[in-house]
Enzyme design. Structure first.
Site, PDB file in Angstrom:
ATOM      1  N   GLU A 182       0.896  -0.967   0.008  1.00 27.92           N
ATOM      2  CA  GLU A 182      -0.022   0.253   0.100  1.00 27.92           C
ATOM      3  C   GLU A 182       0.992   1.244   0.148  1.00 27.92           C
ATOM      4  O   GLU A 182       0.313   2.111   0.327  1.00 27.92           O
ATOM      5  CB  GLU A 182      -1.158   0.129   1.257  1.00 27.92           C
ATOM      6  CG  GLU A 182      -0.159  -0.205   2.229  1.00 27.92           C
ATOM      7  CD  GLU A 182       0.014  -1.786   3.248  1.00 27.92           C
ATOM      8  OE1 GLU A 182       0.524  -1.590   4.159  1.00 27.92           O
ATOM      9  OE2 GLU A 182       0.071  -2.136   2.146  1.00 27.92           O
TER      10      GLU A 182
ATOM     11  N   HIS B  81      -8.117  -3.309  -1.520  1.00 33.79           N
ATOM     12  CA  HIS B  81      -7.662  -3.454  -0.034  1.00 33.79           C
ATOM     13  C   HIS B  81      -6.403  -1.831   0.116  1.00 33.79           C
ATOM     14  O   HIS B  81      -6.240  -1.913   1.130  1.00 33.79           O
ATOM     15  CB  HIS B  81      -6.836  -4.897   0.335  1.00 33.79           C
ATOM     16  CG  HIS B  81      -6.484  -5.386   1.347  1.00 33.79           C
ATOM     17  ND1 HIS B  81      -6.963  -5.885   2.494  1.00 33.79           N
ATOM     18  CD2 HIS B  81      -4.673  -5.517   1.745  1.00 33.79           C
ATOM     19  CE1 HIS B  81      -6.068  -6.212   3.636  1.00 33.79           C
ATOM     20  NE2 HIS B  81      -5.054  -5.489   2.915  1.00 33.79           N
ATOM     21  N   GLU B  82      -5.805  -2.012  -1.432  1.00 38.88           N
ATOM     22  CA  GLU B  82      -4.820  -1.451  -1.657  1.00 38.88           C
ATOM     23  C   GLU B  82      -5.556  -0.031  -1.551  1.00 38.88           C
ATOM     24  O   GLU B  82      -4.503   0.796  -0.242  1.00 38.88           O
ATOM     25  CB  GLU B  82      -3.379  -1.870  -2.316  1.00 38.88           C
ATOM     26  CG  GLU B  82      -2.693  -3.516  -2.520  1.00 38.88           C
ATOM     27  CD  GLU B  82      -2.685  -3.297  -1.118  1.00 38.88           C
ATOM     28  OE1 GLU B  82      -2.015  -3.225   0.013  1.00 38.88           O
ATOM     29  OE2 GLU B  82      -2.158  -5.115  -0.854  1.00 38.88           O
TER      30      GLU B  82
ATOM     31  N   HIS C 159      -6.162   1.171   2.526  1.00 39.06           N
ATOM     32  CA  HIS C 159      -5.453   0.986   3.336  1.00 39.06           C
ATOM     33  C   HIS C 159      -4.826   2.513   3.233  1.00 39.06           C
ATOM     34  O   HIS C 159      -4.052   3.614   4.061  1.00 39.06           O
ATOM     35  CB  HIS C 159      -3.746   0.668   2.473  1.00 39.06           C
ATOM     36  CG  HIS C 159      -3.774  -0.476   3.956  1.00 39.06           C
ATOM     37  ND1 HIS C 159      -2.949  -0.922   4.793  1.00 39.06           N
ATOM     38  CD2 HIS C 159      -3.386  -2.210   3.062  1.00 39.06           C
ATOM     39  CE1 HIS C 159      -2.925  -1.751   5.322  1.00 39.06           C
ATOM     40  NE2 HIS C 159      -2.883  -2.846   3.994  1.00 39.06           N
TER      41      HIS C 159
ATOM     42  N   GLU D 177      -4.039  -3.590   9.092  1.00 39.78           N
ATOM     43  CA  GLU D 177      -4.738  -4.348   8.967  1.00 39.78           C
ATOM     44  C   GLU D 177      -6.103  -4.849   8.654  1.00 39.78           C
ATOM     45  O   GLU D 177      -7.094  -5.680   7.747  1.00 39.78           O
ATOM     46  CB  GLU D 177      -3.763  -5.941   8.808  1.00 39.78           C
ATOM     47  CG  GLU D 177      -2.718  -5.989   7.966  1.00 39.78           C
ATOM     48  CD  GLU D 177      -2.803  -4.934   6.608  1.00 39.78           C
ATOM     49  OE1 GLU D 177      -3.428  -5.330   5.677  1.00 39.78           O
ATOM     50  OE2 GLU D 177      -1.261  -5.056   6.271  1.00 39.78           O
TER      51      GLU D 177
ATOM     52  N   ASP E 201       7.753  -9.451  11.022  1.00 42.15           N
ATOM     53  CA  ASP E 201       7.173 -10.469   9.665  1.00 42.15           C
ATOM     54  C   ASP E 201       6.372 -11.680  10.184  1.00 42.15           C
ATOM     55  O   ASP E 201       5.400 -11.774   9.725  1.00 42.15           O
ATOM     56  CB  ASP E 201       8.057 -10.761   8.513  1.00 42.15           C
ATOM     57  CG  ASP E 201       8.308  -9.918   7.427  1.00 42.15           C
ATOM     58  OD1 ASP E 201       7.802  -9.270   7.318  1.00 42.15           O
ATOM     59  OD2 ASP E 201       9.436  -9.953   7.182  1.00 42.15           O
TER      60      ASP E 201
ATOM     61  N   TYR F 148      -5.288  -9.799  10.216  1.00 44.05           N
ATOM     62  CA  TYR F 148      -6.155  -9.560   8.285  1.00 44.05           C
ATOM     63  C   TYR F 148      -8.295  -9.392   8.550  1.00 44.05           C
ATOM     64  O   TYR F 148      -9.190  -9.216   9.095  1.00 44.05           O
ATOM     65  CB  TYR F 148      -5.885  -9.891   7.567  1.00 44.05           C
ATOM     66  CG  TYR F 148      -4.549  -9.262   6.850  1.00 44.05           C
ATOM     67  CD1 TYR F 148      -4.548  -8.348   5.301  1.00 44.05           C
ATOM     68  CD2 TYR F 148      -3.465  -9.446   7.218  1.00 44.05           C
ATOM     69  CE1 TYR F 148      -3.427  -8.536   4.965  1.00 44.05           C
ATOM     70  CE2 TYR F 148      -2.355  -9.366   7.012  1.00 44.05           C
ATOM     71  CZ  TYR F 148      -2.656  -8.772   5.968  1.00 44.05           C
ATOM     72  OH  TYR F 148      -0.680  -7.894   5.688  1.00 44.05           O
TER      73      TYR F 148
END
Length: 601
Positions: free
Chosen positions: A279, A303-304, A307, A326, A381, A389
């Protein structure tokens, strides 16, 4: 790493532990406010070289040390700006860990207001991917792209690499003549004749949203403030696939307020991009695997885009609070999908998301199924799964069910307005929710307890009921596979049909499905993914050649990691998996390589 080092003893002892557990930056004492980059892109050396100039403010007036995050950078010298002049600054490497990289400590003069680090990247730059011409669509020119989330920005820029640090930035990027450079900033739409590009980002963004792409790119407009950058052979298909982007923006603006970033463009990357999308503000980075030709996978764009409100405008202050980015964005994605493509499409995608969530809840350690996991000493990560999400989105869905949609939209619009251009914590969210009269004990159960709380919403779809009814008819022998209206279904229905096939299928049944639906080699990468999982599960050899080709040409972790995992779980396929991976690995992003190296070791 090399460079002129001073003794650590010369540095101020005032530099304390980082306030963000995934950053060495002493942001409680000194905080970066603006970044100036001047970098040359060298494809032969696979190196970025130049300087980063850091403006900062002293939170503690007496602070005498600036602590930066780095990973595998080669620093030649450091200067500081004092009373209008640049002078040499003393500096040293500090703490080091595999997860976080290496701290860099710069001694500050009392009146210093800027620091300039001269450096170049090395082979250890986990945030860079260098592609040869053969690894691109056009096959003629090399390609470079960055991926800074979560803490990879420090591998190509020395900075305080924390989502709690927001900076404006300017950049001058030098690239080979004929190539185009683009960034998460104000972009040119034409190739520079001398290979020099100047960028300006006036809004303060968290450091993980600093992004650069360089390649043989062409721009094509889609709307008054939207367009795509892509390789020439891809740009027309991408513009057609994503032509609804402008209507998506208008949809979100009606619900949650004006788009704050000027333009919203897309950069379509080569297939090796390890994620669906990133994003980066003003310029989302997008995988080409969602160009299916029928807009069936464009919820990724929703979705992006979402953001731009949840994540970029209001940002998680640490990676332990990832759900604030998210979870909110996934909820907004479903809302955009419903508004643009209808309730049936949204329900199907929500069911598929719930199915993915259930898989992760079963596979992940219970402590990491909390919305706020403990990331102490870990690479952030580790926080990326369907938990932040889909679980985060389900929590917001429950709030909507209690408030009603009109009040829910007011709740979210107020949240975005209150915290715009700020980085916030889960505690900040709970404080806002309390002020809005929500049940804080219930929210804490969602956030701090593992798994899903009792009574959590569960999405359902009538469209999938019809799919299962058709599947039952075929499995019972009452109709042939050729009679199943598979090709008339949406991609979501096709994915559900294939993913819900029983473990007991025979080779003949697999072959019948493949022949009727042309599953092996299908262009839709999501349908192909679930089909190849069934092929591994059922030892369906006719699909293996196409699956191997799929693995060689796609780098998106969501699509390839489960396939490699399944292959390695069967001894008879381990040699094949290792052979395919050896051929494919050079084209994968370092983040994908790190994940897969562990699976195939």
């Amino acid at each position: 790493m090399k460079g002129a080092l001073c003794s650590l003893a010369l540095l101020s002892a005032a530099a304390t532990a980082a306030t963000d557990i995934n950053s060495y930056g002493n942001t409680d004492q000194v905080k970066i406010t603006h970044l100036g980059l001047d970098l040359t892109v060298d494809f032969d050396k696979k190196q970025l070289a130049g300087s980063a100039t850091l403006d900062f403010k002293r939170i503690e007036p007496s602070a005498s040390t600036l602590v930066l995050d780095t990973r595998a950078l080669d620093v030649s010298d450091v200067q500081q700006h004092v009373d209008g002049q640049w002078t040499a600054a003393k500096w040293a490497w500090g703490e080091k860990s595999e997860a976080l990289g290496t701290a860099m400590k710069v001694q500050l003069a009392p009146h210093a207001d800027q620091v300039r680090v001269n450096y170049h990247t090395t082979d250890g730059a986990t945030g860079l991917q260098w592609l040869t011409p053969a690894q691109t669509a056009g096959k003629k020119h090399p390609f470079l792209f960055t991926q800074a989330e979560a803490i990879q920005a420090r591998s190509f820029i020395p900075l305080q690499d924390s989502p709690s640090v927001r900076v404006t930035y300017d950049a001058t990027i030098h690239v080979p003549t004929g190539l185009m450079a683009v960034m998460s900033a104000e972009n040119s739409q034409k190739v520079s004749p001398d290979g020099v590009y100047h960028f300006h980002m006036p809004q303060a963004v968290p450091t993980y949203l600093i992004a650069l792409g360089v390649g043989d790119l062409k721009f094509k407009a889609m709307g008054k403030r939207t367009g795509v950058y892509a390789e020439p052979s891809v740009v027309d298909a991408a513009a057609k696939e994503f032509e609804d982007t402008e209507s998506m923006i208008q949809t979100v603006e009606k619900m949650f307020g004006p788009y704050a970033w000027g333009r919203y463009d897309l950069l379509i990357l080569p297939p090796s991009f390890p994620f669906g999308g990133m994003e980066n503000p003003r310029l989302s980075f997008i995988t080409p695997t969602v160009i299916a030709g029928d807009k069936s996978l464009v919820s990724l764009i929703a979705h992006e885009l979402a953001h731009s409100w949840s994540g970029n405008l209001v940002t998680n202050a640490s990676w332990q609070d990832l759900w604030l980015n998210e979870g909110f964005t996934t909820y907004l994605t479903y809302r955009i999908t419903e508004a643009v493509y209808g309730k049936d499409r949204e329900r199907m995608e929500a069911v598929l998301g719930y199915k993915d969530l259930q898989e992760d809840l079963a596979a992940i350690a219970p402590a990491d199924t909390r919305l706020v996991p403990d990331l102490t000493g870990r690479d952030p990560d580790d926080a990326f799964s369907d938990i932040p999400y889909e679980k985060g989105s389900l929590m917001l869905t429950e709030i909507e069910h209690k408030l009603g949609r009109k009040k829910m939209d007011a709740f979210l619009k107020g949240y975005f307005n209150k915290f715009r251009f700020q980085s916030v914590s889960t505690s900040d969210f709970l404080g806002y929710a309390k002020d809005q009269g929500l049940d804080i004990d219930r929210l804490k159960e969602w956030i701090y307890q593992p798994g899903l709380p009792k009574g959590a919403p569960k999405p359902e779809s009538d469209a999938f009921d019809k799919v299962l009814a058709e599947q039952k008819q075929w499995l019972s022998g009452k109709e042939a596979a050729s009679d199943v209206p598979f090709k008339d279904w949406t991609a979501q229905q096709q994915i559900y049909f294939v993913s819900e096939l029983p473990d007991s299928l025979t080779q003949a049944q697999m072959s019948e499905l493949d022949k009727a639906f042309a599953l092996t080699g299908t262009r839709n990468t999501e349908v192909a993914h679930v089909w190849y999982r069934q092929a591994i599960k059922h030892d369906y050899q006719p699909a293996f050649a196409a699956m191997s080709d799929y693995l060689r040409h796609i780098g998106r972790r969501k699509l390839i990691v489960p396939l490699y995992q399944m292959l390695m779980e069967k001894p008879q396929y381990q040699q094949m998996a290792r052979k395919v991976y050896a051929e494919a690995r050079p084209g994968y992003h370092p983040l994908a390589q790190n994940t897969l190296d562990e699976i195939l070791k």
